[in-house]
Structures are given as structure tokens and as C-alpha cells.
Motif scaffolding. Structure first.
Motif, PDB file in Angstrom:
ATOM      1  N   VAL A 226     -33.963  64.510  70.259  1.00  0.00           N
ATOM      2  CA  VAL A 226     -32.499  64.468  70.251  1.00  0.00           C
ATOM      3  C   VAL A 226     -32.008  65.117  71.540  1.00  0.00           C
ATOM      4  O   VAL A 226     -32.278  66.291  71.799  1.00  0.00           O
ATOM      5  CB  VAL A 226     -31.923  65.203  69.025  1.00  0.00           C
ATOM      6  N   LEU A 227     -31.302  64.328  72.344  1.00  0.00           N
ATOM      7  CA  LEU A 227     -30.761  64.821  73.620  1.00  0.00           C
ATOM      8  C   LEU A 227     -29.246  64.844  73.531  1.00  0.00           C
ATOM      9  O   LEU A 227     -28.621  63.822  73.258  1.00  0.00           O
ATOM     10  CB  LEU A 227     -31.202  63.914  74.764  1.00  0.00           C
ATOM     11  N   ARG A 228     -28.655  66.001  73.731  1.00  0.00           N
ATOM     12  CA  ARG A 228     -27.199  66.088  73.730  1.00  0.00           C
ATOM     13  C   ARG A 228     -26.721  66.555  75.104  1.00  0.00           C
ATOM     14  O   ARG A 228     -27.298  67.456  75.713  1.00  0.00           O
ATOM     15  CB  ARG A 228     -26.686  66.991  72.624  1.00  0.00           C
ATOM     16  N   THR A 229     -25.660  65.880  75.587  1.00  0.00           N
ATOM     17  CA  THR A 229     -25.149  66.112  76.924  1.00  0.00           C
ATOM     18  C   THR A 229     -23.693  66.547  76.839  1.00  0.00           C
ATOM     19  O   THR A 229     -22.889  65.923  76.138  1.00  0.00           O
ATOM     20  CB  THR A 229     -25.252  64.833  77.776  1.00  0.00           C
ATOM     21  N   GLN A 230     -23.375  67.600  77.562  1.00  0.00           N
ATOM     22  CA  GLN A 230     -22.011  68.110  77.585  1.00  0.00           C
ATOM     23  C   GLN A 230     -21.127  67.171  78.412  1.00  0.00           C
ATOM     24  O   GLN A 230     -21.489  66.761  79.516  1.00  0.00           O
ATOM     25  CB  GLN A 230     -21.995  69.513  78.197  1.00  0.00           C
ATOM     26  N   ARG A 231     -19.959  66.810  77.845  1.00  0.00           N
ATOM     27  CA  ARG A 231     -19.091  65.863  78.541  1.00  0.00           C
ATOM     28  C   ARG A 231     -18.398  66.488  79.735  1.00  0.00           C
ATOM     29  O   ARG A 231     -18.226  65.840  80.771  1.00  0.00           O
ATOM     30  CB  ARG A 231     -18.041  65.324  77.560  1.00  0.00           C
ATOM     31  N   ALA A 232     -17.981  67.717  79.621  1.00  0.00           N
ATOM     32  CA  ALA A 232     -17.267  68.393  80.700  1.00  0.00           C
ATOM     33  C   ALA A 232     -18.267  69.108  81.605  1.00  0.00           C
ATOM     34  O   ALA A 232     -19.389  69.421  81.194  1.00  0.00           O
ATOM     35  CB  ALA A 232     -16.269  69.403  80.125  1.00  0.00           C
ATOM     36  N   PRO A 233     -17.884  69.360  82.850  1.00  0.00           N
ATOM     37  CA  PRO A 233     -18.770  70.123  83.749  1.00  0.00           C
ATOM     38  C   PRO A 233     -19.099  71.476  83.150  1.00  0.00           C
ATOM     39  O   PRO A 233     -18.284  72.044  82.428  1.00  0.00           O
ATOM     40  CB  PRO A 233     -17.920  70.260  85.033  1.00  0.00           C
ATOM     41  N   PRO A 234     -20.300  72.012  83.356  1.00  0.00           N
ATOM     42  CA  PRO A 234     -21.334  71.530  84.288  1.00  0.00           C
ATOM     43  C   PRO A 234     -22.278  70.490  83.709  1.00  0.00           C
ATOM     44  O   PRO A 234     -23.381  70.328  84.226  1.00  0.00           O
ATOM     45  CB  PRO A 234     -22.095  72.809  84.629  1.00  0.00           C
ATOM     46  N   HIS A 235     -21.925  69.789  82.638  1.00  0.00           N
ATOM     47  CA  HIS A 235     -22.722  68.703  82.044  1.00  0.00           C
ATOM     48  C   HIS A 235     -24.114  69.185  81.643  1.00  0.00           C
ATOM     49  O   HIS A 235     -25.133  68.606  82.017  1.00  0.00           O
ATOM     50  CB  HIS A 235     -22.830  67.522  83.011  1.00  0.00           C
ATOM     51  N   ARG A 236     -24.179  70.255  80.866  1.00  0.00           N
ATOM     52  CA  ARG A 236     -25.469  70.766  80.393  1.00  0.00           C
ATOM     53  C   ARG A 236     -26.136  69.759  79.469  1.00  0.00           C
ATOM     54  O   ARG A 236     -25.465  68.978  78.791  1.00  0.00           O
ATOM     55  CB  ARG A 236     -25.266  72.090  79.660  1.00  0.00           C
ATOM     56  N   GLN A 237     -27.454  69.813  79.439  1.00  0.00           N
ATOM     57  CA  GLN A 237     -28.241  68.964  78.539  1.00  0.00           C
ATOM     58  C   GLN A 237     -29.187  69.833  77.731  1.00  0.00           C
ATOM     59  O   GLN A 237     -29.861  70.712  78.279  1.00  0.00           O
ATOM     60  CB  GLN A 237     -29.041  67.921  79.323  1.00  0.00           C
ATOM     61  N   GLN A 238     -29.237  69.580  76.422  1.00  0.00           N
ATOM     62  CA  GLN A 238     -30.150  70.287  75.533  1.00  0.00           C
ATOM     63  C   GLN A 238     -31.016  69.267  74.815  1.00  0.00           C
ATOM     64  O   GLN A 238     -30.499  68.316  74.215  1.00  0.00           O
ATOM     65  CB  GLN A 238     -29.370  71.138  74.522  1.00  0.00           C
ATOM     66  N   ALA A 239     -32.324  69.443  74.896  1.00  0.00           N
ATOM     67  CA  ALA A 239     -33.279  68.501  74.315  1.00  0.00           C
ATOM     68  C   ALA A 239     -34.051  69.182  73.194  1.00  0.00           C
ATOM     69  O   ALA A 239     -34.764  70.159  73.434  1.00  0.00           O
ATOM     70  CB  ALA A 239     -34.237  67.977  75.383  1.00  0.00           C
ATOM     71  N   GLY A 240     -33.892  68.671  71.974  1.00  0.00           N
ATOM     72  CA  GLY A 240     -34.634  69.174  70.823  1.00  0.00           C
ATOM     73  C   GLY A 240     -35.629  68.145  70.329  1.00  0.00           C
ATOM     74  O   GLY A 240     -35.347  66.945  70.327  1.00  0.00           O
ATOM     75  N   LYS A 241     -36.808  68.591  69.903  1.00  0.00           N
ATOM     76  CA  LYS A 241     -37.861  67.677  69.450  1.00  0.00           C
ATOM     77  C   LYS A 241     -38.266  68.005  68.016  1.00  0.00           C
ATOM     78  O   LYS A 241     -38.394  69.173  67.657  1.00  0.00           O
ATOM     79  CB  LYS A 241     -39.085  67.765  70.366  1.00  0.00           C
ATOM     80  N   LEU A 242     -38.489  66.957  67.227  1.00  0.00           N
ATOM     81  CA  LEU A 242     -38.976  67.093  65.856  1.00  0.00           C
ATOM     82  C   LEU A 242     -40.331  66.397  65.758  1.00  0.00           C
ATOM     83  O   LEU A 242     -40.432  65.187  65.966  1.00  0.00           O
ATOM     84  CB  LEU A 242     -37.976  66.473  64.869  1.00  0.00           C
ATOM     85  N   TYR A 243     -41.376  67.189  65.456  1.00  0.00           N
ATOM     86  CA  TYR A 243     -42.723  66.650  65.276  1.00  0.00           C
ATOM     87  C   TYR A 243     -42.967  66.466  63.780  1.00  0.00           C
ATOM     88  O   TYR A 243     -42.880  67.425  63.008  1.00  0.00           O
ATOM     89  CB  TYR A 243     -43.772  67.599  65.850  1.00  0.00           C
ATOM     90  N   LEU A 244     -43.320  65.254  63.370  1.00  0.00           N
ATOM     91  CA  LEU A 244     -43.654  64.947  61.977  1.00  0.00           C
ATOM     92  C   LEU A 244     -45.093  64.438  61.971  1.00  0.00           C
ATOM     93  O   LEU A 244     -45.376  63.331  62.465  1.00  0.00           O
ATOM     94  CB  LEU A 244     -42.688  63.903  61.413  1.00  0.00           C
ATOM     95  N   ILE A 245     -46.015  65.233  61.423  1.00  0.00           N
ATOM     96  CA  ILE A 245     -47.450  65.002  61.612  1.00  0.00           C
ATOM     97  C   ILE A 245     -48.140  64.817  60.261  1.00  0.00           C
ATOM     98  O   ILE A 245     -47.981  65.633  59.346  1.00  0.00           O
ATOM     99  CB  ILE A 245     -48.090  66.182  62.362  1.00  0.00           C
TER     100      ILE A 245
END
Length: 616
Positions: A226-245
Motif C-alpha cells: 500500500v503506497l500513499r502519497t501526500q497531495r500537498a508539498p512536500p509530497h511525502r510517500q509512505q509504503a506499507g507491506k503486508l506479507y501473507l505466508i
């Protein structure tokens, strides 16, 4: 340019213990086995006991975060997993994996059926539900992608791309595990997920044994990002991962009857699970002992889940029958050790780098204001070095040129403006014409001097370019009889004067320019590849070659990267992995940062590929 930073999350603890959930499946044996009773019994929602094999009158008790009995539904099991899912929407990692002996119900717990979906489809549906709810809030945009792989006989295979070969496992500078070349598919809904997941699940390796008719012969891992991007500057991006094993189960080959290929598969499965047990023991030892993550592909992928940066839940599946007693006993001991493992989750965030302002505004304005003045000073200095003030005299800004005065005077005479003194005007015109002819002759002399100086400079540069070749020929001729050496046609061409060059065509000028900058070697490629070889190549040709190489590094596929000189399959995958993490290469020197490309190999790589682009 962007940089990756770890951001502490004030709403979460700095550490997170691995949660352990135990699920006891219903009886699946014969009526006689059922009459024997169960070797395991649940005491409450967290505790259970198993008969002590050393003394049947005693029991061994275990306590876990959650215990699910035989009548537990799929929804109840999912509720034990659900609390860790919101973390992936804030740039953190989460992991759920099913562990247990073969035939204990791990695949049913994770995959489920059409009527009773398991943890994987329920978790994906919950993630979409949370993202849709978040999209109503202003400030962030969300995107979801999936990858699906299996570890079969210690080979990592892409289930979304069945024809793929064994993929490498890498680790970036932030200790994040990644797999270069793995397929990442963007999904927009739960139906879109099923469209890719169901066919890929059929690609997983399964077989029939005496204990399980559809036994998993590989470890399967589904990655949801799941990648979420901030619309307003500085346009930060946070990437979360879910492992299902869904792990393959440990097997006793005496009871499963494995032979041939099944026996080899069972050996690979048991070895990876044994390495997993060693990892847990190392993490629980509390000493600075090496954790053997790299001893197995499975533990390499579980590095985030056990002792890494993920919020983890382990679902331990056990069976009630006495024939599974030692498998169940071993699984419970492993689960009991695993619940002591502590992870350290953090937010994985990408922040665009702020541009560095090197010059203040006042200094920039001052530099712009003084720029014309500096240019005039350079021109005056150049005139002094040339030793002739003719050009400055012809274009003096303080008075009009002789030609302008002459034209103005003739125009005035023709219009009858000098009726009183026509002789004086004609005399002045005659003087101006003589002065104009004198200046024109001086200008021609000045241009000839410049042409001669230019020819001398070109001849000197030409001799300097031939010096390495002459030195090499002189060295080769020491101790050998003198022989006549025939130079190439370009080398013995006479220098041409500026006047002749002006009469040549544009194509001929380009050929001559190439001659002065790029001398063809007399003995082929071997003499061309030597110290200072870049100085023998025209600057424009060199820049074009470097641009083509940089373009392939930034946008080339795996096949195109392997087409580069000194780049094999392994290095091409490493370049793809580096590009996935850090983005495009800003310059060719960034290639040194890729694993395996040392400072010693980089010059050889550049030389081989530039010559290849030029056609040598």
C-alpha cells in the motif's frame, strides 16, 4: 532526488512482540482413532494442554495470545489477525504466516474455500475497505499492488509469471528485503485481486501423499503493498507491506511414504523449517550471536517478520490425533519460543529532497549586473593578447564608423544640403574613402594573421594527438631493425589554410573537424584501448555514447541490460533492484553504488560499452 527516512510513530510502541495464535483442527481420522480421544485439549481462550509423552498421567500446559478450538470459524481466526492491518496504511510492515505439520490445516486457514474464505481473501478485502474509507479524507492518495511467489526446492519462483526463473533475494541499506524482477501488479478492487490471485494459486506446486491428498510442496508468499502519497508539498510517500505466508508443513517420510521427487521436496521443506527453528533460537538467546537468516530462502524472506520491522502474527495449526502427537508437540514448542521474539517496526517514508540554494538573491543580482562589464573586459584583454587594435577601432562605440560618416555625407550632398561649400564636401568624401580603403586593407591583414595563428594552433594540437602513437611506435622499434611505416591516409593529409577551408562544403568541414579530434589508430582496437583513450574520441561522440548507456540503465528491460558489455544476468537483476529502490540513475557514476560494480570494474565497463556503441 529523494531520501528514505525512518519516522517514529508516536501512536505505536517502539517494539512489537510476535503474536502467536494456535488453532486446533477437527478430527479427520477413522472412528477408531476418534475413540482413542484427543492428545490436546483447550482450557480457555488462551491456554491449552497436551499429554506428556514421558508420563501419560501428566500434561504439559501452554499459554498463547489466542487459542482457537475445533469449532472455531474462519471469521474468528481472521479477527485475531485484523488488529495489525491498519499499520500498513501508515507506512509500516505487517506479516501473517501459518506454521504447523503437514495435514494440520494451514492452507485451509490461509486460503479457505469459496464458502469459507481464509485469512488471505479476508485481509485483502479489509485493506480495500480501509483504503476506501481513507480516500474520503483529504490529503493522501492511495494505491495497492500485489506480488505472489513460492519457494520450491530453495528456488524463488514468480507465480504471477509462471515462466520465470529463480529470482534473487536482496537487502537494501535500510535492511528491507526485496526481490528484483518480481512481478508487481496494481489492483483496484477485491474482484481485480481475485482475477490475478486465483490463476496464480493454481501455479503453486502441490502433490498427493499418504497423509494429505493435496499437500503443498512449497512455501507460498503473497505480498500486498500500500503506497500513499501526500497531495500537498512536500509530497511525502509512505509504503506499507503486508506479507501473507502459507508455509509448507514438516513431514515424517516414514509416514508420508515419499519417494523420488517427493522425497527431495520433503528434504528441502524440512531443511528450511529447521533453519527457521535456528533463527528463533538465535533471536531468543539474547546474545550477539549471528542470526542465520541467510542459511535459507525462507528465513531470508521472513527476516522482516521475525526480529525485523514488521508487526507479526503466527498462526500455529495443530492436529488432535495421536498419530500426529510428536508433530503437534514440536509445533507447540516452536510457537512457545516464537512468542518471545520482539520486532522493531518503523514507518518507511520517502521525502523529496529540498533543493540547495547555493547563491543568495543579492549576490545573484549583483553577478547579473556586472556580467556585461566582465564580458567587455574579457574582450579587451583578448584584443591586447592578439596585439592588434584594429577590431576595436573598427567597432568603437564612442564614435560612428567611417562607412556611416561617408554614407551620411554622400546623402547630404545628393540632397543639395551643401550648396555653399560643395568642394569641401567632395574633399571630405575623398578623404573618408581613402581612410575606408586603408582600414579595409588593415582588416584583411588582421584576418590573415588570425588565420596563420589558428593554423599553428591546429597543427600543434594535431601533433599532440599523434604523440601517443609515435611514442608507442618508437618503443616497439627499439632493438628491432628500422622498417618503413605507412601511416593512414588521415594522418599524412596536409593541413589546409583558412581560405581553402572556406571554399569546402559543409560535409568536408565536418570530416576535417573529426580528423583533428579523432585519429584512427594504425593497428586496430588494441592500440585504441590504452591510458587516456577518452582524449582520442571526439567530445560530442563521447557524450552521445554515454547518454545512450545511461538511457539503457534507466529504462532498459532485463534483456536490454544483459546486452550491455560486462553485464550478466545477475548484475542486470541487481540494477533493476537498485532502480526500483532509488529511482533512475542521475549519472553514470551512480552505477558504482550497485552491488558488485566496484570502482575497479567501472572504468572497464565504461570503456567496453562506449567502444561497443561506437561500433568497435
Amino acid at each position: 532526488m529523494a531520501q528514505r527516512v525512518a519516522v517514529s510513530d508516536g501512536t505505536n510502541k517502539k517494539v512489537s512482540r510476535v503474536r502467536v495464535v494456535v488453532r486446533l483442527r477437527p478430527y479427520m481420522g477413522t472412528q477408531d482413532e476418534k475413540d482413542e480421544g484427543s492428545c490436546v485439549r483447550g482450557l480457555d481462550s488462551k491456554n491449552l494442554e497436551i499429554i506428556n509423552w514421558r508420563n501419560a498421567t501428566e500434561t504439559v500446559k501452554y499459554s498463547f495470545d489466542v487459542f482457537h478450538g475445533e469449532q472455531t470459524t474462519q471469521q474468528e481466526v481472521f479477527l485475531s489477525v485484523k488488529p495489525i492491518l491498519p499499520h500498513i496504511l501508515t507506512g509500516q510492515n505487517a506479516s501473517v504466516f501459518a506454521y504447523g505439520p503437514t495435514g494440520a490445516g494451514k492452507t485451509h486457514t490461509m486460503m479457505g474455500t469459496l464458502n469459507q474464505p481464509g485469512v488471505i481473501p479476508r485481509a485483502v478485502r479489509e485493506v480495500f475497505k480501509m483504503v476506501n474509507a481513507k480516500n474520503d479524507d483529504e490529503g493522501w492518495d492511495y494505491s495497492i499492488s500485489m506480488s505472489y511467489l513460492e519457494i520450491y526446492n530453495e528456488k524463488v519462483l514468480d507465480l504471477l509469471s509462471p515462466g520465470s526463473q529463480d529470482l534473487p533475494i536482496r537487502e537494501d541499506k535500510d535492511k528491507n528485503i526485496l526481490i528484483p524482477g518480481l512481478t508487481h501488479t496494481t489492483i483496484t478492487s477485491i474482484s481485480d485481486f481475485h482475477k490475478h490471485f486465483v490463476p496464480a494459486s493454481l501455479n503453486r506446486t502441490t502433490a498427493s501423499t499418504k497423509i494429505n491428498q493435496r499437500s503443498s510442496r512449497s512455501h507460498a508468499l503473497l505480498l500486498l503493498k500500500v503506497l500513499r502519497t501526500q497531495r500537498a508539498p512536500p509530497h511525502r510517500q509512505q509504503a506499507g507491506k503486508l506479507y501473507l505466508i502459507d508455509l509448507a508443513g514438516s513431514e515424517d517420510n516414514r509416514r508420508t511414504g515419499n519417494q523420488g521427487i517427493r522425497l527431495k521436496e520433503s528434504g528441502a521443506i524440512n531443511l528450511s523449517l529447521f533453519t527457521l527453528s535456528k533463527v528463533v533460537d538465535s533471536l531468543n538467546s539474547g546474545t550477539a550471536v549471528r542470526v542465520p537468516y541467510r542459511d535459507s530462502k525462507l528465513t531470508r524472506l521472513l527476516q522482516d517478520s521475525l526480529g525485523g520491522s514488521a508487526h507479526s502474527v503466527m498462526i500455529t495449526n495443530i492436529a488432535p490425533e495421536y498419530k500426529f502427537y510428536f508433530d503437534t508437540f514440536g509445533a507447540l514448542n516452536f510457537a512457545s519460543k516464537s512468542k518471545l521474539i520482539v520486532n522493531k517496526p518503523f514507518v518507511c517514508e520517502t521525502v523529496p529532497a529540498l533543493p540547495v540554494k547555493r547563491v543568495r538573491d543579492g549576490q545573484e543580482a549583483g553577478r547579473s549586473a556586472t556580467e556585461p562589464q566582465k564580458k567587455r573586459q574579457r574582450d579587451e584583454k583578448k584584443t591586447e593578447q592578439d596585439g592588434s587594435p584594429i577590431s576595436a577601432h573598427l567597432h568603437s562605440p564612442s564614435e560612428p564608423s567611417v562607412m556611416d560618416r561617408l554614407l551620411a555625407l554622400e546623402k547630404r550632398v545628393m540632397n543639395g544640403g551643401d550648396k555653399d561649400k560643395p568642394d569641401d564636401s567632395r574633399k571630405e568624401i575623398q578623404e573618408l574613402k581613402e581612410k575606408q580603403r586603408e582600414l579595409e586593407s588593415k582588416a584583411m591583414l588582421y584576418n590573415q594573421v588570425l588565420d596563420e595563428r589558428s593554423a599553428v594552433k591546429q597543427e600543434s594540437a594535431f601533433k599532440n594527438s599523434l604523440a601517443p602513437l609515435q611514442r608507442k611506435q618508437s618503443t616497439a622499434s627499439k632493438g628491432v631493425k628500422q622498417q618503413a611505416v605507412v601511416q593512414p591516409l588521415q594522418v599524412i593529409l596536409p593541413l589546409q589554410t583558412h581560405a581553402v577551408v572556406e571554399k569546402q562544403s559543409v560535409c568536408a568541414k565536418k570530416k576535417e573537424k573529426k580528423l583533428f579530434h579523432q585519429v584512427e589508430p594504425p593497428e586496430g582496437k588494441e592500440n585504441f584501448i590504452e591510458s587516456g583513450w577518452e582524449s582520442q574520441i571526439d567530445t560530442s561522440v563521447l557524450d552521445i555514447s554515454k547518454h545512450k548507456i545511461l538511457q539503457i540503465l534507466n529504462s532498459g528491460s532485463l534483456k536490454e541490460l544483459k546486452g550491455l558489455q560486462l553485464i550478466g544476468d545477475k548484475k542486470a537483476k541487481l540494477i533493476l533492484g537498485w532502480r526500483e529502490i532509488h529511482g533512475q540513475f542521475k549519472k553514470l557514476d551512480d552505477l558504482i553504488k550497485v552491488e558488485g560494480m566496484t570502482g575497479k570494474r567501472y572504468p572497464s565497463f565504461m570503456k567496453a560499452n562506449i567502444l561497443s556503441v561506437m561500433g568497435y
